[in-house]
Motif scaffolding. Sequence first.
Motif, PDB file in Angstrom:
ATOM      1  N   UNK A 196       0.830  -1.206   0.000  1.00 47.32           N
ATOM      2  CA  UNK A 196       0.000   0.000   0.000  1.00 47.32           C
ATOM      3  C   UNK A 196       0.865   1.256   0.000  1.00 47.32           C
ATOM      4  N   UNK A 197       1.903   1.237   0.770  1.00 49.04           N
ATOM      5  CA  UNK A 197       2.786   2.411   0.807  1.00 49.04           C
ATOM      6  C   UNK A 197       3.496   2.605  -0.526  1.00 49.04           C
ATOM      7  N   UNK A 198       3.859   1.497  -1.133  1.00 53.56           N
ATOM      8  CA  UNK A 198       4.539   1.602  -2.440  1.00 53.56           C
ATOM      9  C   UNK A 198       3.613   2.216  -3.486  1.00 53.56           C
ATOM     10  N   UNK A 199       2.371   1.780  -3.468  1.00 53.79           N
ATOM     11  CA  UNK A 199       1.405   2.329  -4.443  1.00 53.79           C
ATOM     12  C   UNK A 199       1.142   3.803  -4.157  1.00 53.79           C
ATOM     13  N   UNK A 200       0.994   4.107  -2.915  1.00 52.91           N
ATOM     14  CA  UNK A 200       0.733   5.496  -2.535  1.00 52.91           C
ATOM     15  C   UNK A 200       1.878   6.398  -2.994  1.00 52.91           C
ATOM     16  N   UNK A 201       3.086   5.923  -2.734  1.00 50.08           N
ATOM     17  CA  UNK A 201       4.250   6.714  -3.144  1.00 50.08           C
ATOM     18  C   UNK A 201       4.320   6.879  -4.652  1.00 50.08           C
ATOM     19  N   UNK A 202       3.976   5.807  -5.372  1.00 51.37           N
ATOM     20  CA  UNK A 202       4.040   5.876  -6.843  1.00 51.37           C
ATOM     21  C   UNK A 202       2.999   6.835  -7.387  1.00 51.37           C
ATOM     22  N   UNK A 203       1.824   6.832  -6.808  1.00 46.12           N
ATOM     23  CA  UNK A 203       0.763   7.720  -7.299  1.00 46.12           C
ATOM     24  C   UNK A 203       1.059   9.175  -6.981  1.00 46.12           C
ATOM     25  N   UNK A 204       1.587   9.401  -5.807  1.00 42.64           N
ATOM     26  CA  UNK A 204       1.884  10.788  -5.435  1.00 42.64           C
ATOM     27  C   UNK A 204       2.982  11.357  -6.325  1.00 42.64           C
ATOM     28  N   UNK A 205       3.850  10.477  -6.770  1.00 38.30           N
ATOM     29  CA  UNK A 205       4.976  10.941  -7.587  1.00 38.30           C
ATOM     30  C   UNK A 205       4.600  11.177  -9.050  1.00 38.30           C
ATOM     31  N   UNK A 206       3.399  10.835  -9.413  1.00 34.22           N
ATOM     32  CA  UNK A 206       3.037  11.015 -10.827  1.00 34.22           C
ATOM     33  C   UNK A 206       2.916  12.492 -11.174  1.00 34.22           C
ATOM     34  N   UNK A 207       3.188  12.789 -12.434  1.00 33.06           N
ATOM     35  CA  UNK A 207       3.090  14.168 -12.901  1.00 33.06           C
ATOM     36  C   UNK A 207       1.621  14.560 -13.081  1.00 33.06           C
ATOM     37  N   UNK A 208       1.418  15.825 -13.269  1.00 31.56           N
ATOM     38  CA  UNK A 208       0.058  16.342 -13.372  1.00 31.56           C
ATOM     39  C   UNK A 208      -0.728  15.741 -14.519  1.00 31.56           C
ATOM     40  N   UNK A 209      -0.109  15.661 -15.672  1.00 32.06           N
ATOM     41  CA  UNK A 209      -0.848  15.150 -16.830  1.00 32.06           C
ATOM     42  C   UNK A 209      -1.170  13.667 -16.662  1.00 32.06           C
ATOM     43  N   UNK A 210      -0.201  12.907 -16.131  1.00 29.38           N
ATOM     44  CA  UNK A 210      -0.452  11.482 -15.917  1.00 29.38           C
ATOM     45  C   UNK A 210      -1.581  11.291 -14.908  1.00 29.38           C
ATOM     46  N   UNK A 211      -1.541  12.106 -13.884  1.00 28.68           N
ATOM     47  CA  UNK A 211      -2.590  12.003 -12.865  1.00 28.68           C
ATOM     48  C   UNK A 211      -3.959  12.366 -13.464  1.00 28.68           C
ATOM     49  N   UNK A 212      -3.938  13.377 -14.310  1.00 31.14           N
ATOM     50  CA  UNK A 212      -5.188  13.757 -14.976  1.00 31.14           C
ATOM     51  C   UNK A 212      -5.706  12.604 -15.851  1.00 31.14           C
ATOM     52  N   UNK A 213      -4.790  11.969 -16.570  1.00 30.37           N
ATOM     53  CA  UNK A 213      -5.208  10.855 -17.425  1.00 30.37           C
ATOM     54  C   UNK A 213      -5.768   9.703 -16.585  1.00 30.37           C
ATOM     55  N   UNK A 214      -5.043   9.373 -15.528  1.00 30.02           N
ATOM     56  CA  UNK A 214      -5.483   8.257 -14.687  1.00 30.02           C
ATOM     57  C   UNK A 214      -6.828   8.563 -14.033  1.00 30.02           C
ATOM     58  N   UNK A 215      -6.951   9.788 -13.525  1.00 33.93           N
ATOM     59  CA  UNK A 215      -8.201  10.150 -12.855  1.00 33.93           C
ATOM     60  C   UNK A 215      -9.358  10.198 -13.848  1.00 33.93           C
ATOM     61  N   UNK A 216      -9.100  10.756 -15.014  1.00 31.50           N
ATOM     62  CA  UNK A 216     -10.180  10.858 -16.003  1.00 31.50           C
ATOM     63  C   UNK A 216     -10.621   9.468 -16.466  1.00 31.50           C
ATOM     64  N   UNK A 217      -9.657   8.621 -16.690  1.00 29.56           N
ATOM     65  CA  UNK A 217      -9.986   7.318 -17.263  1.00 29.56           C
ATOM     66  C   UNK A 217     -10.526   6.347 -16.212  1.00 29.56           C
ATOM     67  N   UNK A 218      -9.845   6.284 -15.059  1.00 29.18           N
ATOM     68  CA  UNK A 218     -10.217   5.257 -14.089  1.00 29.18           C
ATOM     69  C   UNK A 218     -11.218   5.757 -13.051  1.00 29.18           C
ATOM     70  N   UNK A 219     -11.149   7.023 -12.705  1.00 26.46           N
ATOM     71  CA  UNK A 219     -12.090   7.532 -11.700  1.00 26.46           C
ATOM     72  C   UNK A 219     -13.361   8.080 -12.337  1.00 26.46           C
ATOM     73  N   UNK A 220     -13.179   8.928 -13.347  1.00 22.66           N
ATOM     74  CA  UNK A 220     -14.357   9.555 -13.954  1.00 22.66           C
ATOM     75  C   UNK A 220     -15.006   8.681 -15.015  1.00 22.66           C
ATOM     76  N   UNK A 221     -14.269   7.715 -15.490  1.00 21.13           N
ATOM     77  CA  UNK A 221     -14.838   6.840 -16.523  1.00 21.13           C
ATOM     78  C   UNK A 221     -14.973   7.507 -17.874  1.00 21.13           C
ATOM     79  N   UNK A 222     -14.143   8.492 -18.131  1.00 18.69           N
ATOM     80  CA  UNK A 222     -14.180   9.138 -19.446  1.00 18.69           C
ATOM     81  C   UNK A 222     -13.572   8.223 -20.499  1.00 18.69           C
TER      82      UNK A 222
END
Lengths: 453, 312
Positions: free
Chosen positions: B208-234
Motif C-alpha cells: 500500500x505504501x509503495x502504491x501510494x508513493x508511486x501515485x503521489x509521484x506522478x506528474x500532473x498530466x499522468x494524474x489527470x489521465x489516470x483520474x479521467x480514465x479510471x475515476x471519472x470513466x471518461x
Amino acid sequence: MKSNPQLEVHPDAESLNAFAEQALSKHERELMLEHLGGCGRCRQVVYLAQEAALAPAMNEAAEFRPEMNHAAAFGNAAAMAPALAVPRARGSDEDKTHVQRARGWFWGWHLAWVPVAALTAIVGVAVFVRVERVEPGFESDKKPLVVLRQSAPQQVAKNAEPLPPAKGAAGNVKPAAGPGTPKPAALKASSAAERAPEGMRRADAAAPAPPAIQADGNRRLASERNGSGMEAEARKQSFAAQTNAELSKQSAPAPAELTPQPALSARRFDEKSASETADKTHGMAGAYEASRGAQAVAVARAAELKSESSGSFEVSVQGLSAAKNAGTRKAKMMVLPSGLRPISTVSRRDYTLAIDMSGELFLSQDSGGHWEPVARQWSGRAVAVRIQGGLKLSGAAAAGTFGAGSAEDRAANRGRSNDSNLDGAAFPGTIFEIVNDRDEVWISVDGKSWTAK
Amino acid sequence: MPSQSVDITRPGGISVLPGGVDAALVEELWRESDSASYGLSAGEVAGILHRVGNLQGFGLGQELAKGAIPSRQQQGTFFRGLKLVDLVLAQACAQGNEKAWEHFLALYQQPLLRAAIAITGSVTLGSDLADQLYAELYGLTTRDGERRCPLDSYRGRGSLIGWLRTTLAQRHVDHHRHTHREEPIEEFDAPAPETAPGKPDGELTVLAKAIEGALIATRGEERLLLASYYLDGRTLFQIGQMLHVHEATVSRKLRRATDDIRKKVLKSLQSHGLSRRGAEEALGVDPRDLDLNLKKLLQNSQTDTFQEKGAR
C-alpha cells in the motif's frame, strides 16, 4: 472525521476556458493539469463545457432552416437568432426527446454501421426464409419448361379450380393449337406462371377474374403482348374454356344439386368480369401484363389438360380437396426413392402417386410413408399424374368436400374407400392418368397397371 | 440598466492616453473590435483597453510593477493576443451599455441556451440555468451595494462563448454537488458497519505504501489521465478532446503511466527487501485487501495556484 480531500480553491472560468482552448502558457498549462489531475469538480466542468461545445454543432445541423442559412449567408447574426429559436413546450419528455434526437443524429454517423448491419441481417433472414418456403413446392424453378407443362395442371387442381364453366369465352373460342414445343415466351413466363396459384389464392375474395377466361379481345391483346407462343397458348386457353363449358353442361349436376361455396361462385366467370379484366389488363404496365399473361398460360394449360378428362368438375372438386390434402403436400415435400423431389403428385386418401423429375412414377399407399416404383409402361417421359374422376358428384362433393354429403353417401364412400386395394380399382370410379411429354395419356385404376388412352 | 459611456479622448489629440495605451493603437483596435456596430465609440474602447491592460499588466508581469511603461508594440502584441472583439463586447455589457447588451443577446442567446441544454440534458433545466445566468450577466446581482456582473471577470484569453459555456458548466456542477448532498434520507443506503479491521499484513502494508508513493509521484498530466480514465470513466476520445490530442495518444500515455507506476511499485517493494519475483507476486494480491483510497490519493493535489475569483 475524515477531512474532505476535495479542493476548495478552483481556477476560474477564464482559466478553465483558456485551458480548453489551449490559450494558456506552458507554465499555466502545467499548473492546470496538476490541478485537474486532483480536482474532480474542475474535470467535470471542463468535460461538460466540452460536450456543450460539441452540442451546438449538432443542434444547428439538426435544426437547420433555410432562413438561417440565408441569414448566415448575409452575415446577419440578428436574423439568425429568431431562426434558431425553436419554441418548445417545457416538459420532461419533450426535453429528453429533443436532447436525445440531437445526440442521436450526431452519434448516428458513428453508429451508422449498426442499422446497416441490422437491415442487412433482416433482409438476409427474409430472403432465406423466402427461399426455404418456396423451394419445396417449386423445384421446377430450375426447369421452367417442365414446370409450365407439369405443375400448371397441378396448381390448378391444388387451387380449388377457379375455373367454372366459361360462359363468356365459350362463344369466341377458336380451336386450340396442339401443345407443340414450348415457346420462348412461355419459358420466360414460367416462373410467373408457377406463382400464379399463390396469387390466385390471395385473390380468392376480391380477385379479378381469372385471366384464363378472358374476353376474346382481351385475349388477343394478351397474345400480341406475349408473342406468338402466347397466342397459341391463348387459343388453347379458349379451347379449354369452351371444352370446359361443354363438359360442364354434360356432366355437371343441376344447379339445384350443386351448391357451390361462395369462393367458387365468386370465381365464376361471366362477361362482365371478363370485360372488367380486359379493361384492367389493357391499362397495365408491360411487366405486370407479362405476369398476368403467364398466369393465363398456366391456367390455360390447366384448363386444357382438365378438359381432356370427362369429369372436369370432379377434377375441380378433387383439386380443391387436394389443395387441402396433407398427403399431397407431404408427398411434394418428400424426396422419392430416386433421390429426386416429386414434380407431380396426386393423392386419394392415403394413396399417392408421384412422378419425380426424371419421369419415374412412384406409388405410396401410406400417404408417402413408403414408396414403391412403378414399372414404366408408357412411352416418353411422364410429366404429370392426375386423377380422372368418374364419380357422381353429390352436392357436398361439388362444394369441395370429398365424401361429404348425406350420411348414406358418406357411408358408401367410406365403404368404397375401405375397399381400396390394389387388386382392382384402388378407389372405385377413380382413374389415374399419366401425361407424358408429348401429351399422350395413360390411364390406370390402381396406379400400377397402365394402358394407353 | 443605466447606460454608461466613458469618453476619455481629449481634444487636441494626445498620443498617449491615460494608462499608457497608444491612441493610434486604440483607433486600430476600435476598428478591429467592430464595436462601432453596437455604438461603442473609440473613447469607450480606450477605457476598456486601459482597464484590461492595467489589470493584466499588459502581459508583462513583474516588469510593469517596477514602473515600466509598455511600448506600443508590446501593447499591440498583448491586445491582439486576446479575443478583442469578445473582450470589448463583454466589458461594454459589464459596464451597462444597452446596445452592447442587445448585440450580446443577438449573438449569444441561442448558443447559450443550447449549451445549457446540452450541459443539463434537459430543455427545462437548461432554460432555467441559462435564465439564471442571464439575470446575473445583466447585473441584477448586487454585492455590497454594487452591481456585479460576471462578464467583468472575462479577460479575453479564450472565446466569450467558451467562457459562457464554462461558467454554465460550473454553475451546473456546483448546483449538482450541493443538491447531491441534500438527498432524502429514505434513499440513503446505509453501509454495513465496518468490521474491526484486523492487523494488516506486513506485506500488504508495504504494498500500500509503495502504491501510494508511486501515485503521489506522478506528474500532473499522468494524474489527470489516470483520474479521467479510471475515476471519472471518461473515454479516450473525451480525454483526447480535452487535451487536443488523438485518442491513440491518450491510450499510449495511459499505458505508459500505468507501466511507470508498476515499475515504481516494484522498485519500492524491492527496496523493502522483497525479491523481484516476490514483488511481482505481491502485485497479484486482491485489491480489496489493500487499505488504499485511490481517489483520495489522486485528488491530493499540491497546487493552490488557482483561485476562483471570476463568475462568482
